[in-house]
Design a protein around this motif. Structure first.
Motif, PDB file in Angstrom:
ATOM      1  N   ALA A 161      32.646  65.005  62.862  1.00 55.14           N
ATOM      2  CA  ALA A 161      31.826  65.380  62.093  1.00 55.14           C
ATOM      3  C   ALA A 161      30.431  64.382  62.090  1.00 55.14           C
ATOM      4  N   ASP A 162      30.907  63.032  62.097  1.00 59.49           N
ATOM      5  CA  ASP A 162      29.748  61.943  62.056  1.00 59.49           C
ATOM      6  C   ASP A 162      28.770  62.348  63.022  1.00 59.49           C
ATOM      7  N   VAL A 163      29.393  62.502  64.274  1.00 58.65           N
ATOM      8  CA  VAL A 163      28.504  62.581  65.378  1.00 58.65           C
ATOM      9  C   VAL A 163      27.658  63.754  65.522  1.00 58.65           C
ATOM     10  N   SER A 164      28.192  64.852  64.926  1.00 61.33           N
ATOM     11  CA  SER A 164      27.535  66.251  64.788  1.00 61.33           C
ATOM     12  C   SER A 164      26.326  66.085  63.792  1.00 61.33           C
ATOM     13  N   SER A 165      26.827  65.562  62.754  1.00 60.32           N
ATOM     14  CA  SER A 165      25.830  65.374  61.577  1.00 60.32           C
ATOM     15  C   SER A 165      24.532  64.392  62.045  1.00 60.32           C
ATOM     16  N   ILE A 166      24.733  63.593  63.165  1.00 55.34           N
ATOM     17  CA  ILE A 166      23.772  62.640  63.683  1.00 55.34           C
ATOM     18  C   ILE A 166      22.917  63.342  64.641  1.00 55.34           C
ATOM     19  N   LEU A 167      23.719  64.334  65.590  1.00 57.36           N
ATOM     20  CA  LEU A 167      22.680  65.069  66.414  1.00 57.36           C
ATOM     21  C   LEU A 167      21.824  65.977  65.948  1.00 57.36           C
ATOM     22  N   ILE A 168      22.440  66.721  64.851  1.00 52.32           N
ATOM     23  CA  ILE A 168      21.740  67.567  63.821  1.00 52.32           C
ATOM     24  C   ILE A 168      20.685  67.052  63.278  1.00 52.32           C
ATOM     25  N   ASP A 169      20.708  65.937  62.867  1.00 54.17           N
ATOM     26  CA  ASP A 169      19.757  65.272  61.924  1.00 54.17           C
ATOM     27  C   ASP A 169      18.550  65.000  62.926  1.00 54.17           C
ATOM     28  N   LEU A 170      18.834  64.392  64.269  1.00 57.66           N
ATOM     29  CA  LEU A 170      18.005  63.991  65.191  1.00 57.66           C
ATOM     30  C   LEU A 170      17.191  65.067  65.593  1.00 57.66           C
ATOM     31  N   THR A 171      17.674  66.313  65.868  1.00 54.19           N
ATOM     32  CA  THR A 171      17.051  67.548  66.277  1.00 54.19           C
ATOM     33  C   THR A 171      16.252  68.203  65.048  1.00 54.19           C
ATOM     34  N   GLN A 172      16.693  68.168  63.980  1.00 54.30           N
ATOM     35  CA  GLN A 172      15.970  68.570  62.949  1.00 54.30           C
ATOM     36  C   GLN A 172      14.726  67.668  62.506  1.00 54.30           C
ATOM     37  N   ARG A 173      14.811  66.255  62.672  1.00 51.29           N
ATOM     38  CA  ARG A 173      13.673  65.598  62.565  1.00 51.29           C
ATOM     39  C   ARG A 173      12.575  66.088  63.492  1.00 51.29           C
ATOM     40  N   GLU A 174      12.901  66.245  64.789  1.00 52.89           N
ATOM     41  CA  GLU A 174      11.880  66.471  65.723  1.00 52.89           C
ATOM     42  C   GLU A 174      11.368  67.943  65.450  1.00 52.89           C
ATOM     43  N   THR A 175      12.288  68.891  64.842  1.00 61.70           N
ATOM     44  CA  THR A 175      11.679  70.118  64.466  1.00 61.70           C
ATOM     45  C   THR A 175      10.752  70.188  63.337  1.00 61.70           C
ATOM     46  N   MET A 176      11.135  69.223  62.157  1.00 62.58           N
ATOM     47  CA  MET A 176      10.174  69.096  61.015  1.00 62.58           C
ATOM     48  C   MET A 176       8.855  68.591  61.661  1.00 62.58           C
ATOM     49  N   ASN A 177       8.965  67.606  62.562  1.00 62.50           N
ATOM     50  CA  ASN A 177       7.501  67.196  63.069  1.00 62.50           C
ATOM     51  C   ASN A 177       6.850  68.208  63.800  1.00 62.50           C
ATOM     52  N   SER A 178       7.586  69.113  64.559  1.00 60.71           N
ATOM     53  CA  SER A 178       6.716  70.167  65.117  1.00 60.71           C
ATOM     54  C   SER A 178       6.276  71.126  64.051  1.00 60.71           C
ATOM     55  N   SER A 179       6.872  71.210  63.119  1.00 63.52           N
ATOM     56  CA  SER A 179       6.608  72.511  61.885  1.00 63.52           C
ATOM     57  C   SER A 179       5.389  71.746  61.249  1.00 63.52           C
ATOM     58  N   ALA A 180       5.316  70.630  61.095  1.00 61.00           N
ATOM     59  CA  ALA A 180       4.118  69.975  60.189  1.00 61.00           C
ATOM     60  C   ALA A 180       3.123  70.161  60.932  1.00 61.00           C
ATOM     61  N   SER A 181       3.011  69.767  62.392  1.00 65.58           N
ATOM     62  CA  SER A 181       2.130  69.985  63.420  1.00 65.58           C
ATOM     63  C   SER A 181       1.482  71.345  63.395  1.00 65.58           C
ATOM     64  N   PHE A 182       2.249  72.118  63.435  1.00 67.22           N
ATOM     65  CA  PHE A 182       1.646  73.590  63.234  1.00 67.22           C
ATOM     66  C   PHE A 182       0.962  74.077  61.996  1.00 67.22           C
ATOM     67  N   ALA A 183       1.509  73.587  60.773  1.00 65.07           N
ATOM     68  CA  ALA A 183       1.109  73.566  59.484  1.00 65.07           C
ATOM     69  C   ALA A 183      -0.332  73.189  59.423  1.00 65.07           C
ATOM     70  N   ARG A 184      -0.450  71.962  59.972  1.00 66.15           N
ATOM     71  CA  ARG A 184      -1.796  71.366  60.103  1.00 66.15           C
ATOM     72  C   ARG A 184      -2.827  72.224  60.981  1.00 66.15           C
ATOM     73  N   LEU A 185      -2.374  72.756  62.266  1.00 69.41           N
ATOM     74  CA  LEU A 185      -3.227  73.588  62.832  1.00 69.41           C
ATOM     75  C   LEU A 185      -3.612  74.793  61.851  1.00 69.41           C
ATOM     76  N   LEU A 186      -2.446  75.300  61.271  1.00 70.38           N
ATOM     77  CA  LEU A 186      -2.872  76.908  60.602  1.00 70.38           C
ATOM     78  C   LEU A 186      -3.856  76.341  59.510  1.00 70.38           C
ATOM     79  N   GLY A 187      -3.897  75.240  58.741  1.00 76.14           N
ATOM     80  CA  GLY A 187      -4.640  74.849  57.718  1.00 76.14           C
ATOM     81  C   GLY A 187      -6.179  74.813  58.352  1.00 76.14           C
ATOM     82  N   ARG A 188      -6.314  74.134  59.617  1.00 80.47           N
ATOM     83  CA  ARG A 188      -7.659  74.006  60.264  1.00 80.47           C
ATOM     84  C   ARG A 188      -8.172  75.321  60.307  1.00 80.47           C
ATOM     85  N   GLU A 189      -7.308  76.320  60.981  1.00 78.03           N
ATOM     86  CA  GLU A 189      -7.817  77.500  61.361  1.00 78.03           C
ATOM     87  C   GLU A 189      -8.139  78.717  59.986  1.00 78.03           C
ATOM     88  N   ALA A 190      -7.248  78.488  59.266  1.00 79.87           N
ATOM     89  CA  ALA A 190      -7.350  79.336  57.739  1.00 79.87           C
ATOM     90  C   ALA A 190      -8.315  78.875  57.028  1.00 79.87           C
TER      91      ALA A 190
END
Length: 414
Positions: free
Chosen positions: A314-343
């Motif tokens: 469970a601990d290892v799974s949580s860490i792997l999910i957390d690391l992936t989710q951090r990278e995903t949130m960074n990518s989401s935020a990057s797209f959000a900034r792009l959308l703001g620029r274009e919108a």
């Protein structure tokens, strides 16, 4: 008749008059001290800024000040506090009274940006995650403007809506996957039209315009505009008036192995004054429970991009999910900034366009996701724009431009 004052009565009356004037002056010039929420403590822990309050806070904003190499956090209706513990990426902290709120200035030891952040469930704590940044990224963050953090659980503080809808929630069903259109070699964008079926979403109190109808028309317009470019594949979570539970919405996108998930909504408040579009990405602060839920599921195979977690603890799974989710949130935020620029050149937007919140529909751990509030259906001007052909075309154009740049950057970085 002449009045004569003895010294004792005069002193007592003078004190009373002085106290009365002081009380009136306090009412006229500022909020009484007893009515304010104070900042209880500020600490930097493991690359995070943790701010605690002695009462509930509704909202805050954070931004990068490139010239002074600082991060500024503005907290409305809060008084400065005394306990500050700087460290790590923060060299020093200053608290400045600003109107009815407080501005916190964090002096950076090296360039850093706000990766994500959010309020605790009770609104008494705000956590901001800091990420080291290159000079280019630091400058870009300074130009992007402030981020807004909302507590969302305002209880009785919020305005009461003029209407109320009560519906039975049907159980989730693993429905057949929707049709994917476009070239199979292209990245996949899944568009989610918010609400639907027995859930009408927000309703304009004057015209009866329903959010579920508006979002579906906008989603179709975005799909058609994206397909016309030939650069992406597109699928809709719903292409008709059906009900989908929140997990089912991003679940469809994950089962299709989508590269980007965009949920379309229309905002609504009790007042007709609020207007403008905004975009939400997931706040890491409120995502821990969801990551834990994923980690403890019986069948953990392929939870993260094909990585089998079945044999992991469970601990290892949580860490792997957390690391992936951090990278995903960074990518989401990057797209959000792009959308703001274009919108912003094409559609009415709120002054603070990019916001963060713990929204269920954004909680896929391995897929960049945003929730696009295209405007306020409760505002007459916004509602007319959202339900017009021109409005839908402008929204679709802004999304299409942002999507093209997003995937072009990904291709260039390989």
């Amino acid at each position: 008749m002449a009045f004569r004052w003895t010294r004792a009565p005069f002193a007592r009356q003078g004190r009373r008059v002085f106290a009365l004037f002081a009380l009136i002056a306090g009412w006229c010039t500022s909020v009484p001290a007893w009515a304010e929420t104070a900042i209880r403590s500020i600490a930097v822990q493991d690359g995070r800024i943790v701010i605690r309050f002695d009462g509930r806070i509704a909202a805050a904003t954070g931004e990068v000040l490139e010239r002074s190499r600082q991060i500024a956090v503005d907290i409305a209706d809060a008084a400065p506090g005394a306990r500050v513990a700087a460290g790590g990426p923060i060299r020093g902290v200053r608290q400045i009274r600003s109107g009815t709120g407080t501005r916190l200035l964090f002096d950076l030891a090296a360039p850093a940006v706000i990766g994500d952040g959010g309020f605790d469930a009770d609104g008494r704590g705000l956590t901001l995650s800091l990420e080291p940044a290159s000079a280019a990224r630091f400058a870009a963050a300074g130009l992007a403007g402030p981020l807004s953090f909302m507590a969302f659980d305002f209880g009785d503080w919020t305005a009461k809506p003029r209407y109320k809808v009560s519906i039975p929630v049907p159980p989730p069903a693993r429905a057949a996957l929707p049709k994917v259109r476009g070239d199979d070699s292209r990245p996949l964008v899944v568009i989610d039209a918010g609400h639907g079926g027995v859930d009408p979403g927000a309703i304009n109190p004057t015209t009866g315009l329903r959010e579920k109808d508006v979002t579906l028309r906008i989603a179709r317009a975005i799909r058609d505009d994206l397909l016309a470019t030939g650069r992406v594949r597109v699928a809709l979570t719903r292409d008709d008036d059906r009900y989908l539970v929140l997990r089912e919405r991003y679940g469809i996108a994950r089962r299709l192995k989508a590269n980007l998930f965009i949920s379309i909504h229309c905002d609504s408040v009790g007042s007709e004054e609020a207007s403008g579009a905004s975009v939400y990405t997931l706040s890491e602060v409120a995502s821990d429970k969801e990551a834990a839920r994923l980690a403890t599921r019986e069948n953990k195979a392929d939870v993260i991009s094909g990585v089998n977690l079945g044999d992991a603890g469970a601990d290892v799974s949580s860490i792997l999910i957390d690391l992936t989710q951090r990278e995903t949130m960074n990518s989401s935020a990057s797209f959000a900034r792009l959308l703001g620029r274009e919108a912003k050149p094409l559609i009415p937007t709120k002054p603070v366009f990019h916001r963060m919140a713990s929204l269920m529909v954004l909680k896929a751990p391995d897929m960049p996701s945003i929730l696009f509030e295209t405007g306020y259906i409760s505002n007459p001007g916004d509602a007319a724009f959202l339900d017009s052909r021109e409005g839908r075309e402008r929204i679709a154009e802004s999304v299409t431009k942002a999507v093209e740049v997003h995937f072009a950057r990904q291709l260039a970085s390989r």
